[in-house]
Scaffold this motif. Structure first.
Motif, PDB file in Angstrom:
ATOM      1  N   ALA A   1     -52.141  13.423 -30.174  1.00 38.11           N
ATOM      2  CA  ALA A   1     -51.608  12.060 -30.082  1.00 38.11           C
ATOM      3  C   ALA A   1     -50.190  11.996 -30.647  1.00 38.11           C
ATOM      4  O   ALA A   1     -49.309  11.319 -30.104  1.00 38.11           O
ATOM      5  N   MET A   2     -49.945  12.712 -31.755  1.00 43.19           N
ATOM      6  CA  MET A   2     -48.598  12.735 -32.335  1.00 43.19           C
ATOM      7  C   MET A   2     -47.605  13.397 -31.389  1.00 43.19           C
ATOM      8  O   MET A   2     -46.474  12.920 -31.204  1.00 43.19           O
TER       9      MET A   2
ATOM     10  N   ASP B   1     -47.447   2.502 -28.951  1.00 41.78           N
ATOM     11  CA  ASP B   1     -48.863   2.288 -28.628  1.00 41.78           C
ATOM     12  C   ASP B   1     -49.690   3.525 -29.009  1.00 41.78           C
ATOM     13  O   ASP B   1     -50.748   3.417 -29.638  1.00 41.78           O
ATOM     14  N   THR B   2     -49.205   4.694 -28.603  1.00 43.25           N
ATOM     15  CA  THR B   2     -49.912   5.948 -28.885  1.00 43.25           C
ATOM     16  C   THR B   2     -50.005   6.201 -30.381  1.00 43.25           C
ATOM     17  O   THR B   2     -51.063   6.562 -30.909  1.00 43.25           O
ATOM     18  N   LEU B   3     -48.880   5.998 -31.065  1.00 43.16           N
ATOM     19  CA  LEU B   3     -48.833   6.256 -32.504  1.00 43.16           C
ATOM     20  C   LEU B   3     -49.716   5.289 -33.276  1.00 43.16           C
ATOM     21  O   LEU B   3     -50.502   5.705 -34.143  1.00 43.16           O
ATOM     22  N   GLU B   4     -49.626   4.008 -32.955  1.00 45.03           N
ATOM     23  CA  GLU B   4     -50.409   3.010 -33.686  1.00 45.03           C
ATOM     24  C   GLU B   4     -51.905   3.236 -33.511  1.00 45.03           C
ATOM     25  O   GLU B   4     -52.678   3.136 -34.470  1.00 45.03           O
ATOM     26  N   LYS B   5     -52.325   3.568 -32.313  1.00 44.09           N
ATOM     27  CA  LYS B   5     -53.745   3.828 -32.047  1.00 44.09           C
ATOM     28  C   LYS B   5     -54.249   4.993 -32.909  1.00 44.09           C
ATOM     29  O   LYS B   5     -55.314   4.917 -33.525  1.00 44.09           O
ATOM     30  N   ALA B   6     -53.455   6.057 -32.978  1.00 50.51           N
ATOM     31  CA  ALA B   6     -53.857   7.221 -33.767  1.00 50.51           C
ATOM     32  C   ALA B   6     -53.894   6.905 -35.259  1.00 50.51           C
ATOM     33  O   ALA B   6     -54.797   7.340 -35.980  1.00 50.51           O
TER      34      ALA B   6
ATOM     35  N   SER C   1     -44.893   1.106 -39.237  1.00 48.31           N
ATOM     36  CA  SER C   1     -44.385   1.705 -40.474  1.00 48.31           C
ATOM     37  C   SER C   1     -45.317   1.422 -41.643  1.00 48.31           C
ATOM     38  O   SER C   1     -45.534   2.279 -42.506  1.00 48.31           O
ATOM     39  N   ALA C   2     -45.863   0.218 -41.664  1.00 48.42           N
ATOM     40  CA  ALA C   2     -46.767  -0.147 -42.757  1.00 48.42           C
ATOM     41  C   ALA C   2     -48.017   0.727 -42.771  1.00 48.42           C
ATOM     42  O   ALA C   2     -48.586   1.005 -43.827  1.00 48.42           O
ATOM     43  N   LEU C   3     -48.439   1.188 -41.597  1.00 45.23           N
ATOM     44  CA  LEU C   3     -49.637   2.021 -41.517  1.00 45.23           C
ATOM     45  C   LEU C   3     -49.435   3.393 -42.157  1.00 45.23           C
ATOM     46  O   LEU C   3     -50.387   4.017 -42.617  1.00 45.23           O
ATOM     47  N   ILE C   4     -48.189   3.879 -42.156  1.00 47.18           N
ATOM     48  CA  ILE C   4     -47.922   5.190 -42.742  1.00 47.18           C
ATOM     49  C   ILE C   4     -47.167   5.092 -44.052  1.00 47.18           C
ATOM     50  O   ILE C   4     -46.875   6.106 -44.684  1.00 47.18           O
TER      51      ILE C   4
END
Length: 413
Positions: free
Chosen positions: A335-336, A353-358, A391-394
């Motif tokens: 996914a990354m 979309d791809t990054l947030e889902k992962a 960004s907040a997710l990581i």
């Protein structure tokens, strides 16, 4: 803003993070909540308080004093695990075992090692590292209990345990511990009766080299490891094909980092042939390989070579249901790579979309990876405020390429 720019109190608060309250830190240290509060407010920090807080948070006192930055992505649980893992690796190598260790049968030790690998390939690195801590003394005790001349199996178990320790340390950025553990694994592997064991350890050392930017050394070792176990396809077992395929695939990854397209082409050809011969994904000896692994790794290799169009073509040929055959960590890594290819193609929204889902599906895995931050920085140059949510997710700040983000202790490596 650099780590040294914060006050001692601010550094304690950041290291404590959201998972450990002041009351919890009080319990861990035996200090009063008032003392913790004064330390975080920079009103009072005695040497005794400093040492107790550092021990509870799993860091050196120099980190709290700002003389050394903490390893990024490490929560308090990560630091506690890494301290225990480091102590265990060094103690067992020196022959020091806890009084409580019990000699188990080989099957019990093997089952524990397999369970540890399961957590590792799910991306649960802190849990995997915590499990290695009791496995190492158990494997050492089992070795001591065997008659000299009949210790081959025991040496193999010990090599696997040290290799696991090296893998966890390498992912956590503890390079010195990774080198030490893989060195002990090599010494054990050379005394085992397992013909695949030395090559498995050599591949592990090559990975440590790769993370340490020793690309030439990594490639040489990866090539040797693959050649040493190259099977005769007509009579190769699935286990042999799995180990060989993962080794030759890794050699292709290293060659791609060196921008050697001719070597990449050669290795990918062998990787695809091995995957086709197997027909399905197969897990063995702490690794997984098959046709889907070969296909998804090819995407990351194309991205590393700057072949964005080729990467997108490969992605279009991969169907989402097929990814279920991979381990969770392998799916997340794909996914990354997919998100990076989309970012390189300026497909900003698709990349997000791809990054947030992962990130939502695998937050524990993601906080130990560097690529999410790189993708956000690339997409952030041309996208919208949506970047802030990702960004907040990581735990990184959009547009910040370096420094320590105080909002969280879970910044990606």
């Amino acid at each position: 803003m650099q780590w040294s720019d914060y006050t001692n109190g601010e550094r304690i608060k950041v290291l404590r993070g959201k998972d450990v309250t002041q009351a919890a830190l009080s319990e861990l240290t035996g200090l009063s909540v008032v003392t913790i509060q004064k330390a975080e407010q920079d009103k009072q920090l005695s040497l005794n308080t400093l040492m107790k807080i550092a021990a509870a948070l799993g860091v050196d006192t120099s980190v709290i004093l700002g003389q050394q930055a903490p390893r990024r992505a490490m929560a308090q649980s990560d630091r506690t695990m890494m301290r225990a893992l480091s102590q265990t690796v060094h103690d067992t190598a020196a022959g020091l075992l806890p009084d409580s260790v019990v000699v188990e049968e080989a099957a019990v030790v093997r089952e524990a090692i397999d369970k540890c690998w399961d957590h590792y390939w799910k991306g649960h690195y802190t849990k995997a590292g915590a499990l290695v801590v009791p496995i190492l003394p158990q494997a050492t005790a089992y070795l001591r209990d065997q008659v000299v001349g009949a210790q081959g199996e025991a040496w193999g178990l010990l090599a696997d345990a040290y290799r696991l320790a090296a893998y966890v340390a390498n992912l956590m950025g503890a390079r010195d511990l990774a080198y030490s553990a893989i060195g002990h694994a090599q010494a054990a592997a050379e005394r085992s009766d397992d013909e695949l064991q030395p090559a498995l350890v050599a591949s592990g050392r090559a990975w440590v080299y790769l993370r340490d930017a020793r690309l030439g050394d990594a490639l040489s070792l990866a090539e040797k490891a693959a050649v040493d176990i190259e099977p005769r396809f007509s009579r190769a077992t699935m286990e042999q094909l799995t180990v060989y395929g993962s080794h030759i695939n890794f050699a292709a990854v290293v060659a791609s980092r060196m921008k050697n397209e001719d070597l990449v082409k050669s290795y990918l050809s062998q990787s695809n042939a091995t995957g086709a011969r197997m027909g399905v994904e197969h897990r063995a000896r702490g690794t997984l390989f098959g046709p889907m692994t070969a296909d998804t790794q090819a995407v990351g290799i194309a991205v590393a070579l700057g072949q964005t169009g080729k990467a997108l073509d490969l992605i279009r040929d991969i169907q989402e249901p097929e990814l279920d055959a991979l381990t969770e960590a392998a799916r997340n890594r794909y996914a990354m790579d997919k998100a990076m290819a989309q970012a390189d193609a300026r497909q900003w929204d698709a990349s997000l979309d791809t990054l947030e889902k992962a990130l939502i599906e695998a937050p524990t895995w993601a906080r130990h990876q560097a690529l999410p931050s790189v993708i956000v920085q690339k997409v952030g140059r041309a996208s919208t405020a949506r970047v802030r949510r990702v960004s907040a997710l990581i735990g990184v700040r959009p547009g910040v390429d370096s420094g320590f983000a105080p909002a969280t202790s879970k910044t990606a490596l």
